[in-house]
Design an enzyme around this catalytic site. Structure first.
Site, PDB file in Angstrom:
ATOM      1  N   HIS A 143       1.800  -6.140  -2.926  1.00  0.00           N
ATOM      2  CA  HIS A 143       2.048  -4.725  -3.200  1.00  0.00           C
ATOM      3  C   HIS A 143       3.553  -4.461  -3.350  1.00  0.00           C
ATOM      4  O   HIS A 143       3.999  -3.913  -4.358  1.00  0.00           O
ATOM      5  CB  HIS A 143       1.467  -3.887  -2.056  1.00  0.00           C
ATOM      6  CG  HIS A 143       1.618  -2.412  -2.222  1.00  0.00           C
ATOM      7  ND1 HIS A 143       0.599  -1.596  -2.633  1.00  0.00           N
ATOM      8  CD2 HIS A 143       2.693  -1.598  -2.040  1.00  0.00           C
ATOM      9  CE1 HIS A 143       1.025  -0.353  -2.704  1.00  0.00           C
ATOM     10  NE2 HIS A 143       2.304  -0.311  -2.337  1.00  0.00           N
ATOM     11  N   GLU A 144       4.324  -4.914  -2.370  1.00  0.00           N
ATOM     12  CA  GLU A 144       5.771  -4.670  -2.415  1.00  0.00           C
ATOM     13  C   GLU A 144       6.432  -5.455  -3.548  1.00  0.00           C
ATOM     14  O   GLU A 144       7.339  -4.956  -4.210  1.00  0.00           O
ATOM     15  CB  GLU A 144       6.422  -5.014  -1.072  1.00  0.00           C
ATOM     16  CG  GLU A 144       5.959  -4.145   0.096  1.00  0.00           C
ATOM     17  CD  GLU A 144       6.087  -2.644  -0.160  1.00  0.00           C
ATOM     18  OE1 GLU A 144       7.034  -2.232  -0.857  1.00  0.00           O
ATOM     19  OE2 GLU A 144       5.229  -1.881   0.314  1.00  0.00           O
ATOM     20  N   HIS A 147       6.058  -3.432  -6.678  1.00  0.00           N
ATOM     21  CA  HIS A 147       7.076  -2.369  -6.784  1.00  0.00           C
ATOM     22  C   HIS A 147       8.410  -2.968  -7.230  1.00  0.00           C
ATOM     23  O   HIS A 147       9.074  -2.457  -8.125  1.00  0.00           O
ATOM     24  CB  HIS A 147       7.322  -1.706  -5.424  1.00  0.00           C
ATOM     25  CG  HIS A 147       6.244  -0.754  -4.987  1.00  0.00           C
ATOM     26  ND1 HIS A 147       5.754   0.238  -5.795  1.00  0.00           N
ATOM     27  CD2 HIS A 147       5.598  -0.619  -3.799  1.00  0.00           C
ATOM     28  CE1 HIS A 147       4.832   0.931  -5.124  1.00  0.00           C
ATOM     29  NE2 HIS A 147       4.721   0.425  -3.913  1.00  0.00           N
ATOM     30  N   ASP A 220       1.722   6.309  -2.702  1.00  0.00           N
ATOM     31  CA  ASP A 220       2.353   6.073  -4.006  1.00  0.00           C
ATOM     32  C   ASP A 220       1.721   6.960  -5.067  1.00  0.00           C
ATOM     33  O   ASP A 220       2.408   7.575  -5.879  1.00  0.00           O
ATOM     34  CB  ASP A 220       2.171   4.618  -4.446  1.00  0.00           C
ATOM     35  CG  ASP A 220       2.885   3.646  -3.529  1.00  0.00           C
ATOM     36  OD1 ASP A 220       3.813   4.082  -2.833  1.00  0.00           O
ATOM     37  OD2 ASP A 220       2.521   2.463  -3.525  1.00  0.00           O
TER      38      ASP A 220
HETATM   39 ZN    ZN Z   1       3.648   1.266  -2.358  1.00  0.00          ZN
END
Ligand code: ZN
Length: 350
Positions: A143-144, A147, A220
């Site tokens: 996930h990170e 981003h 988000d």
């Molecule tokens: Zn996020």
């Protein structure tokens, strides 16, 4: 109000040639009686916004006056890293940094104490005690990394990456931090669109790797939708809706905070606004997906690096983006997974 009324009574006693200047401050200008604001009473109004870069540096100067600072502490760098902070936030930051330094018996507060304090203030303390399962950790890492990779590869105006971590803080399981290079008073359309793409990146990466998304992306999505709606309704950044403001803000009870919005448009317009918001988010979603598809190998490497090092900084990310591998000693793992804890426990019992 009683204070102000009393003040008004007293002020009426002054002659105009007495040379008395009365200064008062409030954060509720909306509830002031018009009588107070008449010429001859409080007739000048000075809005004091949050401090800019120079202001923050000066405020930090005041609060660090009695704090022994290490030679590398650079207040300008600190001011640069704290956009949007008010005086009280900066004071708190200095106190936190001093506490962090004192905890390890340092005689001076150093730059990394300020860095730790800043992260603590901005994002909550690290929660190393939170035990996540192996699966949760992998999810967070991808996930990170999603981003971060979208941030790195997007074209146009954006805040550069600062660091990425999978150490939980506050309510967040991981964090991708961008560091603005300057105070941002106005957002360009490109910047706003890029921000939406970056927000989408985490969720897309999870979906690509695991074939399903988690609730971790909820915040988000909320922020991206909010941004897209503002683009359409407030900033005139949608061609279809034109440079109009939709939804009147009334009851600004506090400076800078908007309260309930009442709609001043038809259901038909509301449908069009929804369609525009959806279009903007979808377009950025596609852009983010294309970036992650194209750079899948880097995404994998970045997620693995996060699982190994837990936090990677700008130079690590640059290495990965250049196709290299991070070459530094693997740190002792601080985050333990539920599986590891159970294993340790069963070993102890045997
Ligand atoms: Zn996020």
């Amino acid at each position: 109000e009683q204070t102000l009324n009393q003040l008004l009574v007293e002020m009426d006693g002054f002659e105009s040639n007495e040379g008395v200047v009365i200064i008062a401050a409030t954060n509720r200008p909306d509830v002031l009686d018009p009588a107070i604001l008449r010429p001859g009473r409080f007739d000048r109004r000075v809005m004091i916004p949050r401090p800019d870069l120079l202001g923050r540096e000066a405020i930090l100067g005041v609060h660090t006056r009695k704090v022994p600072l290490g030679p590398q502490v650079d207040l300008e760098v600190l001011a640069r890293a704290t956009p949007g902070m008010a005086g009280a936030d900066l004071e708190n930051l200095v106190n936190e940094a001093a506490l962090i330094a004192a905890r390890v018996d340092k005689s001076q507060v150093e730059m990394d104490d300020f860095e730790t304090a800043r992260e603590k203030v901005l994002m909550g303390a690290e929660r190393r005690s939170l035990v996540m399962s192996e699966k949760d950790l992998r999810n967070t890492a991808f996930h990170e990394a999603g981003h971060a990779l979208v941030t790195a590869k997007l074209k146009g105006e954006k805040d550069p990456l600062h660091k990425v971590t999978i150490i939980p803080r506050g309510r967040a399981l991981g964090m991708t931090m961008q560091l603005p290079t300057e105070d941002r008073y106005a957002m360009t359309q490109t910047y706003a669109e890029n921000q939406i793409a970056i927000l989408m990146g985490g969720r897309i990466a999870e979906d690509m790797i695991f074939g399903e998304v988690t609730t971790g992306a909820g915040n988000d999505i909320e922020r991206a939708t909010d941004l897209a709606r503002k683009m359409v309704c407030e900033w005139g950044m949608s061609e279809a809706m034109g440079p109009l403001s939709y939804g009147q803000k009334n009851g600004e009870v506090f400076l800078g905070r908007d309260f309930n919005q009442s709609s001043d448009y038809s259901q038909n317009t509301a449908d069009k606004i929804d369609a525009e918001v959806r279009r903007i988010v979808h377009e950025q979603h596609e852009i983010a997906r294309n970036i992650l598809d194209e750079h899948r190998t880097i995404l994998d490497k970045m997620a693995e690096a996060l699982l190994t090092y837990e936090t990677i900084d700008k130079s690590d990310i640059d290495t990965l983006l250049g196709g290299g591998d991070i070459e530094r000693a693997k740190p002792e793992k601080k985050l333990k997974t539920r599986e590891q804890l159970e294993e340790e426990r069963s070993k102890k019992q045997n």
